[in-house]
Design an enzyme around this catalytic site. Sequence first.
Site, PDB file in Angstrom:
ATOM      1  N   ASP A  49      26.903  10.062   0.517  1.00 34.62           N
ATOM      2  CA  ASP A  49      26.570  10.908   1.613  1.00 34.62           C
ATOM      3  C   ASP A  49      27.239  10.540   2.711  1.00 34.62           C
ATOM      4  O   ASP A  49      27.432   9.252   3.251  1.00 34.62           O
ATOM      5  CB  ASP A  49      25.053  10.769   1.501  1.00 34.62           C
ATOM      6  N   SER A  62      13.656  14.917   6.971  1.00 33.78           N
ATOM      7  CA  SER A  62      12.436  14.077   7.357  1.00 33.78           C
ATOM      8  C   SER A  62      11.716  14.611   8.552  1.00 33.78           C
ATOM      9  O   SER A  62      10.334  14.302   8.466  1.00 33.78           O
ATOM     10  CB  SER A  62      12.791  12.614   7.612  1.00 33.78           C
TER      11      SER A  62
END
Length: 275
Positions: A80, A205
Amino acid sequence: MPLAPIGDIVTRSPAGVGAFNVIQLEHATAIVAGAEALGLPVVLQISENCVRYHGALEPIALAALAVARRAEVPVAVHLDHATDRALVEEAVGLGLGSVMYDASALPDEENVASTAEVAAWCHERGVWVEAELGEVGGKDGVHAPGARTKPHEAADYVTRTGVDALAVAVGTSHAMTTKDAVLDLDLIAELRAAVPVPLVLHGSSGVPDDVLREAVRRGMKKINIATHLNKAFTGAVRDYLAHDERVVDSRKYLKAGRDAVAREVTHLLGVLNPS
């Protein structure tokens, strides 16, 4: 169950695919346990920042691959936010089947050229490539939270680079600890109509559950979540230590953190895959 290619997980899933960041071995085992509780596939992600924390990619990558191979559900291991091509090449050599090459901080033409080169190199080796157009807010505190990806530019970028998935800026911001991000849901639908590859939502998130569910319905496919799990892990460890100041065995409080992450993964996968 064998290690799963991320392309298979993303394209075969009828809903959203949860991609959760690993920092330590406890994160990897917790994420897989959370996915196994629902019988759903999952993606373990290792960021460039995580590599920097460990001092090398190999130890955490091999650990994540081992956890994935022992899982009872399909699990992909993904690199990532890699800005270093050498790190991409090392990840491929270690057996990671997908990478996110992040050239979003470069001028547009340099971003396209660099990403196209990486994508071509990876495709020759059967590796799936994600990239980013438009800076998703909050990464290292330098990206503008108000950034938005234009649909026609996104479609052109995918055509010119040949990437397999595209992270787009629609209102999220990395490292949010509160769930009050405001997403441009209409823009997500426009991007889905314009872009021929799966869309990726970074900084998830900070997105409330109902909005996250709607973002998937509008066209988001791969949903990246990191900070929320770190918050759950840290909160559980704090609570454990506060209730037993004499504990010295790290397995006890790390298990509390691991269990908290597993519960959150199960919850979030349920949000992304409503029955």
